[in-house]
Design an enzyme around this catalytic site. Structure first.
Site, PDB file in Angstrom:
ATOM      1  N   SER A   1      -9.774  -0.337   6.902  1.00  0.00           N
ATOM      2  CA  SER A   1      -9.201  -0.134   5.559  1.00  0.00           C
ATOM      3  C   SER A   1      -8.525  -1.359   4.947  1.00  0.00           C
ATOM      4  O   SER A   1      -8.185  -1.338   3.773  1.00  0.00           O
ATOM      5  CB  SER A   1      -8.209   1.019   5.582  1.00  0.00           C
ATOM      6  OG  SER A   1      -8.906   2.233   5.643  1.00  0.00           O
ATOM      7  N   LYS A  30       0.852  -1.193   0.000  1.00  0.00           N
ATOM      8  CA  LYS A  30       0.000   0.000   0.000  1.00  0.00           C
ATOM      9  C   LYS A  30       0.887   1.242   0.000  1.00  0.00           C
ATOM     10  O   LYS A  30       1.895   1.291   0.727  1.00  0.00           O
ATOM     11  CB  LYS A  30      -0.899  -0.019   1.242  1.00  0.00           C
ATOM     12  CG  LYS A  30      -1.990   1.043   1.245  1.00  0.00           C
ATOM     13  CD  LYS A  30      -2.859   0.907   2.506  1.00  0.00           C
ATOM     14  CE  LYS A  30      -4.016   1.894   2.525  1.00  0.00           C
ATOM     15  NZ  LYS A  30      -4.821   1.766   3.769  1.00  0.00           N
ATOM     16  N   SER A  32      -9.805   2.223   2.799  1.00  0.00           N
ATOM     17  CA  SER A  32      -8.922   2.958   1.918  1.00  0.00           C
ATOM     18  C   SER A  32      -8.015   2.061   1.067  1.00  0.00           C
ATOM     19  O   SER A  32      -7.502   2.500   0.039  1.00  0.00           O
ATOM     20  CB  SER A  32      -8.050   3.903   2.745  1.00  0.00           C
ATOM     21  OG  SER A  32      -7.204   3.186   3.622  1.00  0.00           O
TER      22      SER A  32
END
Lengths: 99, 504
Positions: free
Chosen positions: B179, B80, B155
């Protein structure tokens, strides 16, 4: 909490060092009023007698031995700076000009 | 397209160890898949072909020389883009960090590099991890591989979509309010938030420091366990790191599967039943509970009334911490600097111009909300109350864990929704995370497991929530559920479903 005016949003943006146009302030205020009202529900438990928790894992006073380490290479740190001079970050003037 | 990409990480690792495949072949297959689909899925913001190939070649050479390697050495992984990688762009999906190359590696990255997993790239997210749909990325939304007209969750939509579309078998995410778990639910993948402090946060660009936790994204639970074992452990660079050795998660899975449901008590959280939860999400949850009962698991109901306040409390605590954390993006030492066109601009003028240009709406909204929450007159009434909610939730969980070894709940109220559907309705968007947030507020570990599909064929998921530090127990029960519900679970489609209008 549900009373966030456009003026208040502009003041908060100023405190948070975020430039904001009138149109933006209006747009952000709309969402903020709704969110603040929603989040304000927590005041329903404001008289419940429990201690607040700032963290979830109860660690206290995490310290390390006081020994010198090897810092990162200054040039490597400065490589990403928008402006640098003599191995230092170069920043705009902090104080406004005397009028 | 090579069939290699459909294998799990552990299957790839075994094939590598047996000499049936090379790491270079795995990396090439991964890069080819990314080249084929990333234009439409937008899972990756940066692809590091050179770095990934270099690591793969190194692994292949060491293996040929008979060196002892980490079991996962040579298996491709995605990261990420809010986890810093030395010399490789880390943007947090924000214009304020576009092009920034960090001067150091996060602890989890150092561990991954030491174990020699080729990092194929950095994945898309909501800007600074603020969002539940990956629509708040400055570099365009990520699309759900099950149907590109839908959001992949957020997210961490990029990491989930990368794993669900078989670009990589493993990815890292970060979970502040769900997330990792919520994108897992929307993409039919496994998403795990470990116990707070089990995995070092050093080098994770902070959103809310008391809530953030790095964790694994994978297509099955054994893979997730192998990845968590690799990244977990005490780190003296993170003062919130737990002083504990990483648990034997794969061993816990074997033990639980050998034992079956005997001697296990699970608690169903009453607050996450009924209203607000899509019918099929409920039905698949109930079926899984029934499966557990049939396997000899004792099922009890637990009530956590404080959960009703978890989401409002989160929307005070998270912005408060975020507004403090994001003060570092000021255009002075790294990243974007915008100098306004005024005579003799001061540092404050430059900061304002930089943050105005560099941050998107959602980030500005949360910073302003956090500044408001922490301002005089409000702090005690609201922020203080939110911190008390956190205590109440912990008390409720303590009671619940007296009755049950682990708790079960749906992961999300609904299945994946169309891009644009909730972008203008913050509360509808935030309600996505109603079932995931309590675990962040209390630090307990939680994982999301696919448990079936809805009427449209989209994945539904459920959570296993365990006490602090009982990640091994969570993985064991998770694996048991995974084996019981497999008859109803559909794997992510091998051919990405391109929605009308998304065709290249």
């Amino acid at each position: 909490m549900s009373t966030i005016s456009i003026e208040e949003v502009k003041r908060l943006a100023d405190l948070a060092e975020i430039g904001i146009t009138d149109e933006e302030a209006e747009r952000l205020t709309e969402g903020l009023v709704v969110i603040a009202e929603y989040a304000g529900q927590v005041s329903e438990i404001s008289d419940v007698d429990v201690a607040p928790s700032a963290q979830s894992i109860q660690l206290v006073n995490v310290l390390r031995e006081d020994v010198a380490g090897t810092p990162m290479d200054p040039e490597q740190l400065l490589a990403a700076a928008p402006e640098q001079e003599d191995s230092m970050f170069k920043v705009p003037q902090i104080l406004e000009e005397e009028q | 397209m090579s069939d290699l990409i459909y294998k799990s990480a552990l299957e790839m690792a075994e094939a590598l160890q047996r000499g049936e495949v090379t790491s270079a072949e795995l990396v090439n297959a991964s890069l080819a898949r990314i080249a084929e689909y990333n234009d439409v899925v937008n899972a990756f913001l940066t692809v590091d072909e050179e770095g990934a190939r270099k690591t793969a070649e190194e692994v292949d050479a060491l293996r040929a020389a008979g060196e002892e390697l980490h079991p996962l050495a040579g298996v491709p992984i995605a990261i990420k883009d809010n986890i810093v990688t030395e010399g490789l762009d880390t943007t947090c999906a924000s214009k304020i960090l576009a092009g920034w190359k960090p001067p150091y590696d996060a602890t989890v990255i150092a561990k991954i590099k030491e174990a020699k997993l080729p990092i194929v790239g950095k994945t898309n997210l909501d800007e600074f991890a603020m969002g539940s749909s990956t629509e708040h990325s400055a570099f365009g939304p990520t699309r759900n591989p099950w149907n590109t007209g839908l959001i992949p969750g957020g997210s961490g939509g990029g990491s989930a979509a990368a794993v669900a579309s078989y670009m990589v078998p493993l990815a890292l995410g970060s979970d502040t309010g769900g997330s990792i778990r919520q994108p897992g639910a929307f993409t039919g993948t496994i998403g795990v938030k470990p116990t707070y402090g089990a995995v070092s946060r050093y080098g994770l660009v902070a959103l809310a420091s008391s809530l953030d936790q790095i964790g694994p994204v994978a297509r099955d639970i054994s893979d997730a366990a192998a990845l968590q074992e690799l990244i977990a452990g005490h780190d003296e660079l993170d003062s919130t790191s737990l002083p504990a050795d990483p648990a034997d998660l794969q061993g816990a899975i074997e033990d639980r599967l050998a034992q079956g449901g005997r001697g296990l008590r699970v608690g169903i959280v009453d607050q996450f039943l009924g209203e607000g939860f899509q019918r099929e999400v409920q039905e698949n949850f109930n079926r899984a509970v029934e499966d557990l009962r049939e396997a000899g698991v004792e099922v009890v109901h637990v009530s956590c009334p404080s959960f009703d306040y978890a989401l409002p409390a989160y929307y005070l605590i998270m912005p408060a911490e975020a507004s403090s954390n994001l003060a570092r993006f000021d255009g002075m030492r790294f990243g974007l600097r915008v100098v306004p066109d005024v005579p003799n601009p001061t540092a404050s003028d430059v900061m304002k111009a930089t943050r105005e240009a560099g941050f998107g709406d959602e980030v500005k909204r949360r910073i302003i909300l956090g500044t408001h929450v922490l301002s005089a007159g409000y702090q005690d009434q609201y922020y203080g109350s939110a911190q008390r909610v956190r205590t109440l939730i912990r008390q409720d969980l303590d009671k619940a864990f007296e009755l049950a070894d682990v708790l079960l709940a749906p992961s999300t109220p609904t299945t994946a929704f169309p891009i644009g559907a909730r972008i203008d309705d913050p509360i509808a968007m935030y309600l996505n995370d109603v079932a995931t947030i309590p675990a962040n507020l209390t630090g307990v570990p939680a994982m999301s497991i696919p448990n079936g599909v809805d009427d449209s064929g989209l994945p539904t998921a459920m959570q296993v929530i365990a006490p602090v530090g009982a990640d091994d127990q969570m993985y064991g029960v998770g694996a048991l559920i995974e084996s019981l519900v497999s008859k109803r679970v559909v794997a992510p489609p091998h051919a990405i479903v391109i929605s009308e209008g998304d065709a290249k």
